[in-house]
Design a protein around this motif. Structure first.
Motif, PDB file in Angstrom:
ATOM      1  N   SER A 269       0.838  -1.201   0.000  1.00 44.45           N
ATOM      2  CA  SER A 269       0.000   0.000   0.000  1.00 44.45           C
ATOM      3  C   SER A 269       0.867   1.241   0.000  1.00 44.45           C
ATOM      4  O   SER A 269       1.970   1.256   0.574  1.00 44.45           O
ATOM      5  N   LEU A 301      -2.322  -0.609 -12.067  1.00 44.26           N
ATOM      6  CA  LEU A 301      -1.949  -1.426 -10.907  1.00 44.26           C
ATOM      7  C   LEU A 301      -1.871  -0.564  -9.651  1.00 44.26           C
ATOM      8  O   LEU A 301      -2.353  -0.959  -8.576  1.00 44.26           O
ATOM      9  N   ARG A 304      -5.447   0.485  -8.641  1.00 38.38           N
ATOM     10  CA  ARG A 304      -6.291  -0.672  -8.346  1.00 38.38           C
ATOM     11  C   ARG A 304      -5.920  -1.340  -7.036  1.00 38.38           C
ATOM     12  O   ARG A 304      -6.804  -1.713  -6.245  1.00 38.38           O
ATOM     13  N   ASP A 305      -4.615  -1.479  -6.778  1.00 32.99           N
ATOM     14  CA  ASP A 305      -4.170  -2.351  -5.685  1.00 32.99           C
ATOM     15  C   ASP A 305      -3.488  -1.638  -4.518  1.00 32.99           C
ATOM     16  O   ASP A 305      -3.472  -2.167  -3.408  1.00 32.99           O
ATOM     17  N   SER A 308      -5.503   2.662  -1.182  1.00 32.97           N
ATOM     18  CA  SER A 308      -6.733   2.227  -0.525  1.00 32.97           C
ATOM     19  C   SER A 308      -7.423   3.339   0.245  1.00 32.97           C
ATOM     20  O   SER A 308      -8.561   3.199   0.673  1.00 32.97           O
ATOM     21  N   THR A 321      -8.140   3.249 -13.273  1.00 29.35           N
ATOM     22  CA  THR A 321      -8.264   1.796 -13.368  1.00 29.35           C
ATOM     23  C   THR A 321      -8.920   1.363 -14.675  1.00 29.35           C
ATOM     24  O   THR A 321      -8.950   0.162 -14.972  1.00 29.35           O
TER      25      THR A 321
END
Length: 541
Positions: A269, A301, A304-305, A308, A321
């Motif tokens: 993160s 990426l 998306r990942d 957060s 995304t």
């Protein structure tokens, strides 16, 4: 390990290393985090079969910018690039095929065997392409004007428009064609013979999930014309030791300048306090604080990942995304007991065509059929293949008298039609067999010569290198994703919509290939913010 880094760079691929080297040379303390055991990203060399080494993913040199090579003193750090003896070879089902050497006169002679008219048109074609490439080379090392920016961005845009407006009308027409037409349309203005058109069209679809009739593929052709090797424009080469030699030289340059490189450090993160970047968290749970983060990973990426928090508005997150990606790429390395024996150019002793880029794609219909069959069925019935045999230039990659070959294969879909899945080893093995069968149609001894192989599907490319959808460019090179629109309108200045977050990889201008340019450009913008006391505090667009 560095204490209190000024900036963390996500991903130790070539652009991340390039960015780190420039930042460290200017006095910052960059920390590069790489999840793999070795830095290099997709530009690494490894032993894939006992005694046989090769470049794993990226596989050839031409686009690496000479400014980066010179300023980072990569030759002093061990990089040596040798030129291919000839440019490319297109075998055909019958006949010798087209062997395209360097040098205008020799290239004209090669084309004249198929079309005297095409040979006569070649000088004008190459001049037009070089003029377009020269214009765009001048934009490579510049930050694009940002949509929604201030007076500075408006002025940049005006200067680019003024420069284009002053071009001769014919050059303007060529540029418009290159940015809007398909590569098939563009080449039809110049050449008549199908093999000649297919030969040049290959650079319009390589690394792009598209047909030669797809609008915008003419620009992909131009993108592959920027390069040079050892000061020679349009030449392709090989880094002795494989592509890992490029990134190892960059790593040495970065560490010599004061950067810290840390491997087996997977970031899960990018952290923020609701307003700006505060650092990162690793898979181990370790948190590393820093006022800025530069991402050398695909923007899809990243958003998306790794992001957060609520600091990025949902609408913006969705736009990132939804960046179009997918290059239709399937990658293989093979260990060979002998060289391919081509029907049109027989023999297993080294010949000039063995040192060329060997392209199986003998007609425009063949290139188009590979794309359309992949769209309908998931994998091309007759794939497009570029084969390089780097051991003909670099014998240390294989045992004496034996060889390694790279196969860059198209087209396959990133996600197969259900219930088929790339997670199924049988699916990957079946398509690898189809690739080998295709090569055997032109070089019948190929299958028997193989003693080992390495196979990477789009899923493997994503899982190992973070290439979303197996996209080697971190996002397709299409009109809506170029220059001021790369990665998205309003974020073309390497600053992403979270203060302290930057983009230094191929998802930024000018796009993909082993160039080092996104890393160089991002470093310049980061240093500008640092010197003015705005590092980690840029405006959200």
């Amino acid at each position: 390990m560095v204490k209190d880094p000024d900036i963390i760079i996500l991903g130790g691929g070539h652009n991340g290393l390039c960015c780190a080297a420039y930042l460290a040379r200017a006095g910052l303390k960059p920390l590069v985090l790489e999840k793999q055991p070795v830095v290099g990203g997709a530009a690494v060399t490894e032993e894939f079969h006992p005694g046989f080494r090769n470049s794993v993913a990226s596989y050839t040199v031409s686009l690496l910018h000479p400014k980066v090579i010179a300023e980072l003193e990569l030759a002093a750090h061990g990089l040596r690039i040798v030129e291919r003896p000839v440019a490319n070879y297109w075998p055909t089902p019958d006949g010798e095929g087209l062997l395209l050497p360097y040098g205008l006169a020799a290239r004209q002679q090669a084309l004249a065997r198929y079309s005297a008219a095409d040979a006569a048109r070649l000088p004008a074609y190459e001049e037009a392409l070089e003029q377009a490439a020269a214009l765009l080379r001048g934009l490579l090392l510049q930050t694009p004007p940002n949509f929604g920016g201030g007076l500075k961005d408006w002025w940049k845009g005006w200067l680019v428009g003024w420069r284009l407006a002053r071009l001769p009308r014919e050059q303007q027409r060529v540029l418009v064609s290159l940015f809007t037409e398909s590569v098939a349309e563009f080449l039809a203005h110049w050449f008549e013979h199908d093999l000649v058109r297919a030969a040049f069209a290959f650079d319009g679809v390589v690394g792009t999930l598209a047909s030669p009739q797809t609008p915008g593929t003419a620009y992909v052709l131009l993108h592959h014309c920027f390069g040079e090797v050892n000061g020679k424009s349009g030449v392709w080469g090989h880094a002795l030791g494989g592509m890992g030699a490029v990134t190892q030289a960059l790593a040495r340059a970065a560490t010599a300048a004061g950067a810290t490189l840390r491997t087996q450090a997977e970031v899960v993160s990018v952290d923020d306090d609701g307003q700006r970047v505060t650092g990162v968290t690793l898979a181990s749970g370790e948190r590393i604080a820093a006022p800025a983060v530069a991402a050398n990973i695909p923007p899809r990426l990243l958003f998306r990942d790794l992001l957060s928090g609520a600091a990025v508005p949902p609408v913006l997150r969705e736009r990132f995304t939804r960046i179009t990606s997918g290059s239709g790429t399937f990658r293989m390395n093979v260990a060979l007991r002998e060289l391919p024996d081509f029907r049109g150019r027989p023999g297993t002793s080294p010949q000039p065509h063995h040192g060329a880029g060997i392209v199986i794609g003998p007609s425009l219909d063949y290139l188009a059929a590979a794309y359309h069959s992949a769209v309908m069925e998931g994998t091309a019935r007759s794939p497009i293949i570029e084969m390089l045999i780097p051991s003909t230039l670099d014998p240390g990659l294989a045992p004496p008298g034996q060889h390694v070959a790279s196969l860059f294969v198209q087209h396959v879909l990133p996600r197969l039609p259900l219930p088929r899945r790339w997670q199924d080893p049988a699916e990957k093995a079946a398509f690898a067999e189809r690739v080998i069968d295709t090569v055997c149609d032109y070089a019948p001894n190929f299958r028997a010569a193989i003693v080992g192989r390495q196979v990477l599907s789009p899923l493997d490319l994503e899982q190992r290198f973070g290439l979303v959808d197996g996209d080697i460019f971190h996002g397709q090179l299409r009109l809506g994703q170029l220059y001021s629109l790369r990665p998205l309108a309003g974020h073309a200045d390497y600053r992403l919509p979270l203060p302290g977050l930057y983009l230094c990889g191929s998802g930024a201008h000018p796009g993909g290939g082993v160039t080092g340019v996104p890393g160089y450009n991002a470093a310049r913008e980061i240093l500008g913010d640092w010197r003015t006391g705005r590092l980690g505090q840029h405006r959200v667009g």
